[in-house]
Write an enzyme that holds these catalytic residues in place. Structure first.
Site, PDB file in Angstrom:
ATOM      1  N   HIS A  66       0.815  -1.218   0.000  1.00 32.78           N
ATOM      2  CA  HIS A  66       0.000   0.000   0.000  1.00 32.78           C
ATOM      3  C   HIS A  66       0.854   1.276   0.000  1.00 32.78           C
ATOM      4  O   HIS A  66       0.762   2.067  -0.942  1.00 32.78           O
ATOM      5  CB  HIS A  66      -1.009  -0.040   1.148  1.00 32.78           C
ATOM      6  CG  HIS A  66      -1.733   1.251   1.378  1.00 32.78           C
ATOM      7  ND1 HIS A  66      -2.553   1.824   0.425  1.00 32.78           N
ATOM      8  CD2 HIS A  66      -1.743   2.094   2.437  1.00 32.78           C
ATOM      9  CE1 HIS A  66      -3.039   2.964   0.903  1.00 32.78           C
ATOM     10  NE2 HIS A  66      -2.563   3.157   2.117  1.00 32.78           N
ATOM     11  N   HIS A  91       3.465   7.215   5.238  1.00 29.45           N
ATOM     12  CA  HIS A  91       2.240   7.898   5.643  1.00 29.45           C
ATOM     13  C   HIS A  91       1.416   7.183   6.699  1.00 29.45           C
ATOM     14  O   HIS A  91       0.713   7.821   7.464  1.00 29.45           O
ATOM     15  CB  HIS A  91       1.372   8.262   4.422  1.00 29.45           C
ATOM     16  CG  HIS A  91       0.525   7.148   3.896  1.00 29.45           C
ATOM     17  ND1 HIS A  91       0.960   6.270   2.941  1.00 29.45           N
ATOM     18  CD2 HIS A  91      -0.732   6.758   4.206  1.00 29.45           C
ATOM     19  CE1 HIS A  91      -0.003   5.402   2.668  1.00 29.45           C
ATOM     20  NE2 HIS A  91      -1.045   5.673   3.424  1.00 29.45           N
ATOM     21  N   ASP A  92       1.515   5.861   6.784  1.00 35.87           N
ATOM     22  CA  ASP A  92       0.719   5.148   7.783  1.00 35.87           C
ATOM     23  C   ASP A  92       1.530   4.719   9.010  1.00 35.87           C
ATOM     24  O   ASP A  92       1.001   4.067   9.900  1.00 35.87           O
ATOM     25  CB  ASP A  92       0.075   3.898   7.155  1.00 35.87           C
ATOM     26  CG  ASP A  92      -1.203   4.240   6.403  1.00 35.87           C
ATOM     27  OD1 ASP A  92      -1.850   5.233   6.776  1.00 35.87           O
ATOM     28  OD2 ASP A  92      -1.539   3.511   5.450  1.00 35.87           O
ATOM     29  N   GLU A  95       0.573   6.529  12.458  1.00 38.79           N
ATOM     30  CA  GLU A  95      -0.785   6.128  12.796  1.00 38.79           C
ATOM     31  C   GLU A  95      -0.846   4.679  13.302  1.00 38.79           C
ATOM     32  O   GLU A  95      -1.467   4.397  14.306  1.00 38.79           O
ATOM     33  CB  GLU A  95      -1.648   6.266  11.529  1.00 38.79           C
ATOM     34  CG  GLU A  95      -3.033   5.735  11.657  1.00 38.79           C
ATOM     35  CD  GLU A  95      -3.998   6.805  12.123  1.00 38.79           C
ATOM     36  OE1 GLU A  95      -3.834   7.959  11.699  1.00 38.79           O
ATOM     37  OE2 GLU A  95      -4.894   6.483  12.914  1.00 38.79           O
ATOM     38  N   ASP A  96      -0.182   3.780  12.594  1.00 40.82           N
ATOM     39  CA  ASP A  96      -0.416   2.355  12.843  1.00 40.82           C
ATOM     40  C   ASP A  96       0.742   1.597  13.489  1.00 40.82           C
ATOM     41  O   ASP A  96       0.606   0.424  13.791  1.00 40.82           O
ATOM     42  CB  ASP A  96      -0.719   1.634  11.502  1.00 40.82           C
ATOM     43  CG  ASP A  96      -1.960   2.187  10.840  1.00 40.82           C
ATOM     44  OD1 ASP A  96      -2.803   2.725  11.566  1.00 40.82           O
ATOM     45  OD2 ASP A  96      -2.078   2.079   9.604  1.00 40.82           O
ATOM     46  N   ASP A 157      -3.430   8.307  -1.544  1.00 39.95           N
ATOM     47  CA  ASP A 157      -3.825   7.269  -0.598  1.00 39.95           C
ATOM     48  C   ASP A 157      -5.261   6.819  -0.906  1.00 39.95           C
ATOM     49  O   ASP A 157      -5.570   5.638  -1.014  1.00 39.95           O
ATOM     50  CB  ASP A 157      -3.728   7.869   0.814  1.00 39.95           C
ATOM     51  CG  ASP A 157      -4.054   6.875   1.909  1.00 39.95           C
ATOM     52  OD1 ASP A 157      -3.736   5.689   1.739  1.00 39.95           O
ATOM     53  OD2 ASP A 157      -4.619   7.300   2.939  1.00 39.95           O
TER      54      ASP A 157
HETATM   55 MN    MN Z   1      -2.980   4.682   3.743  1.00 42.97          MN
END
Ligand code: MN
Length: 736
Positions: A66, A91-92, A95-96, A157
């Site tokens: 991704h 980018h993630d 967040e994750d 995204d």
């Molecule tokens: Mn994403």
């Protein structure tokens, strides 16, 4: 699915696949040139790979696919540079995963930190909350003024998520797809990312209206050869002449997108067959920036030597580019077969801006010529300035501006101003200055005096006439279409109302005293109930403008200054209650919610679904659950703003109960045709009609029939039979 229990062989294969994808990213990252940049990119990839190593996508694929794909879109399809590609890869992560913003800053720098911070915050509001998307949209736009790269990466995204939406649950698909139509494709459009916008729209349609999407794509494939032949024939003389003049160019035939074909079918109420061959031809010229304008006009001259142009359809976006940076020369010419063909002429530089966006091209590539882009950002800031505004109303106004075509208006001094199409003289006044708007009396358009509601046309020269005594009133809201004018008028009206309410307060006090009612909270509550007003301000205001019927106060029973009750008036049954009683029998026909329980529901009047339509339930505040079609004109707005109020709904058995549906019939006027149609419906098919109206104009008739059917199948059958009547050209369903 195979994601559980991955064998050694498969693990190796995956590792190789990841490497392959990374190399592909490098290859398309044309703006990553220096050794240092390449090292940075490698570092970002290694960190993202490690951070996401135990995660998988819904499809079962390794999660790293991704971010890698988002980075590829950012590099190749939007054309951004190293910083953006790095941020797309990461980018993630914040967040994750375990990675923190501090880590990002330490490993990369403050710029990367700001962008990833923006992306993380956006993801919190967009991806994880299910409610109030409009408020979120405002937040998105606010981050846009910080660094537009946040929005561009977010769009990439979203594009990848849309491309891989297949593996999501149906309700998620609907939410994400409608949100994309509601928020992201307008944004992509405004940023000038046409290719991306078109794909987002097409993919949204694929999930919100799968049948329509399939039908149009299949038909497009079937008719491709016909179109190709047409383009080839049409371009022969142009190609020959351009080659003779030694001009380097590329010529493409461009079909409309699936989504825009669908929009056109809906708007004009026509079949695919009537519009599939409407397309544009694009000539892209290879040349130096200093020669491009002259060469475009030269090419225009070549085209119009062979084909007659429509003088009303010449668009010169080269001399005056659109606010989003779009530059191109458009003309519509008559082809030998009698069809209008739009020809777009532009240089390869202009083409890149048109496809990938202005922001990408200028702001982060060359660092030059930022002025008109900043102008645009400033306009958005202006729109955002009004914090009082209700979020949804704000979005509706803003979207209006996102999609509007532009016109150019000259000031008396010859300065040029952009306004959306259909803007009025009053819009122009507010565009000049809010003070000019507030006191606008009228305008002189091309030296002729006109009312302030007059719609302007591109090229008009407008002078605004003001008066100190003038001030905004309610009706002004009907004359304006720009968000700026609307919000300024609304806030002026609000101010006015506030002032009037203040003036009304002592009057209300006096009035209550006269009636022997004490002014306290309990009494106020009763009075507001009596007049059905939301708050005391509204009461003061109504009183001040004389819109309160004092006599109604007499129905209150007052003891010692305190309201204790009300003389009973006959209770009226609400429309909703009536509907519930009427449809009592039908309740078993629809099941609603996760457990598919039976609830009270009401058929939404905006789209009138009937059994067989794909539907969803919407929990309304006052009227229980309302059932809408998933393709209801209001559905996108409802689903993206109030996802938490959406419940699943599905028809069960189709009993012999009649639902109201509308059809529109068009055809060639012929005495007796109306009779034939009504006879077919009521006598042969035994269907009840509620209303029927026919209109005839120059030999063409148009009829609207409201009738009772059992379900969609029944309706289709009926429509087909009406189509079979000689003289009938088209039969289509209408919503209300
Ligand atoms: Mn994403």
């Amino acid at each position: 699915m195979s994601e559980k229990g991955i064998g050694i062989g498969q693990e190796e294969a995956e590792k190789r696949a990841i490497k392959r994808r990374y190399r592909a990213l490098l290859k398309v990252s044309k703006n990553v040139r220096t050794k240092k940049d390449k090292e940075k990119l490698r570092k970002a990839f290694d960190i993202a790979l490690e951070a996401h190593k135990d995660m998988r996508r819904k499809s079962g694929e390794p999660y790293i696919y991704h971010p890698l794909e988002v980075a590829r879109i950012v590099a190749e399809e939007i054309g951004l540079g190293t910083t953006s590609i790095i941020c797309a890869l990461l980018h993630d992560t914040v967040e994750d995963t375990e990675i923190s913003l501090e880590d990002i800053e330490r490993l990369f720098g403050p710029k990367e930190r700001t962008i990833i911070d923006g992306l993380t915050k956006l993801s919190e509001v967009v991806d994880y909350t299910v409610s109030m998307q409009a408020e979120n949209f405002r937040k998105i736009l606010l981050t846009l003024s910080d660094d537009v790269r946040v929005i561009l990466i977010k769009l990439a995204d979203r594009l990848h998520n849309m491309r891989t939406l297949d593996s999501m649950r149906r309700d998620k698909q609907l939410k994400i797809a409608s949100e994309t139509l509601y928020l992201f494709s307008p944004l992509a459009h405004r940023l000038g990312l046409y290719a991306l916008k078109t794909e987002l729209e097409d993919l949204s349609l694929k999930y919100t209206e799968p049948e329509v999407y399939d039908e149009i794509t299949t038909k497009l494939k079937k008719t491709k050869a016909v179109r190709t032949r047409f383009v080839n024939q049409f371009s022969v003389p142009i190609v020959r002449e351009l080659k003779k003049q030694k001009i380097k160019f590329e010529l493409k035939g461009r079909t409309k997108s699936v989504y825009s074909i669908f929009q056109k079918m809906k708007k004009k109420n026509v079949n695919f067959e009537e519009i599939y061959d409407v397309f544009a031809i694009r000539i892209i010229l290879e040349t130096q920036p200093q020669n491009e304008k002259a060469l475009c006009w030269n090419t225009y001259s070549v085209v119009t030597d062979f084909y007659q142009p429509n003088p009303d359809r010449l668009r010169d976006w080269i001399s005056t580019p659109k606010a989003n940076g779009y530059e191109s020369l458009h003309t519509t010419v008559m082809s030998p077969g009698g069809k209008w063909v739009e020809v777009q002429i532009r240089s390869s530089r202009m083409d890149e801006i048109a496809e990938k966006g202005y922001a990408a091209h200028w702001k982060y590539k060359e660092g030059a010529n930022e002025s008109s882009f900043d102008l645009w950002i400033n306009k958005i800031r202006e729109l955002l300035e009004n914090p009082e505004k209700d979020a949804i109303e704000f979005i509706d106004d803003f979207k209006l501006n996102l999609f509007a075509e532009e016109i150019f208006i000259f000031t008396p001094k010859g300065e040029i101003r952009n306004l959306p199409k259909r803007a009025s003289a009053l819009d122009f006044a507010f565009e000049i200055h809010s003070e000019v708007g507030y006191h606008c009396m009228g305008a002189k358009v091309n030296h002729k005096l006109v009312p302030l509601s007059t719609q302007l046309k591109s090229g008009d020269q407008v002078e605004i006439i003001t008066s100190k005594k003038q001030k905004p009133n309610e009706s002004w809201l009907d004359y304006v279409i720009t968000g700026k004018a609307k919000s300024k008028i609304k806030s002026a009206l609000r101010e006015d109302k506030k002032r009037l309410a203040e003036e009304g307060k002592p009057k209300v006090q006096k009035w209550l005293k006269k009636s022997g009612i004490k002014l306290n909270e309990a009494n106020m509550k009763e009075i507001l109930k009596l007049y059905r007003l939301p708050n005391d301000h509204e009461l003061f205001y109504r009183f001040s403008i004389d819109r309160i019927n004092i006599k109604r106060l007499d129905s209150l029973i007052v003891e010692k200054g305190q309201i204790v009750g009300k003389e009973s008036a006959p209770v009226k049954q609400s429309e909703f209650e009536k509907q519930l009683i009427q449809k009592g029998k039908t309740e078993e026909m629809l099941v609603i919610g996760e457990e598919m329980d039976h609830f009270d529901y009401k058929i939404a009047p905006c789209c009138n679904p009937i059994p067989g339509d794909e539907v969803f339930g919407f929990i309304s505040i006052n009227e229980g659950i309302k059932i809408h079609k998933t393709n209801c004109p209001n559905a996108v707005q409802l689903m993206s703003n109030y996802a938490y109020r959406i419940v699943k709904a599905r028809w069960t058995s189709q009993q012999q109960i009649a639902f109201l549906a509308g059809i529109k019939v068009t055809g060639i006027d012929d005495l007796g045709l109306v009779n034939k149609i009504t006879q077919l419906i009521s006598e042969q098919l035994n269907v009840n009609m509620r209303s029927i109206s026919f209109d005839s104009n120059d030999g063409i008739f148009e009829g609207t029939i409201m009738l009772y059917v059992h379900d969609t199948k029944h309706l289709h059958k009926l429509a087909n039979q009406i189509k079979g009547i000689e003289g009938v050209i088209n039969v289509s369903r209408i919503d209300a």
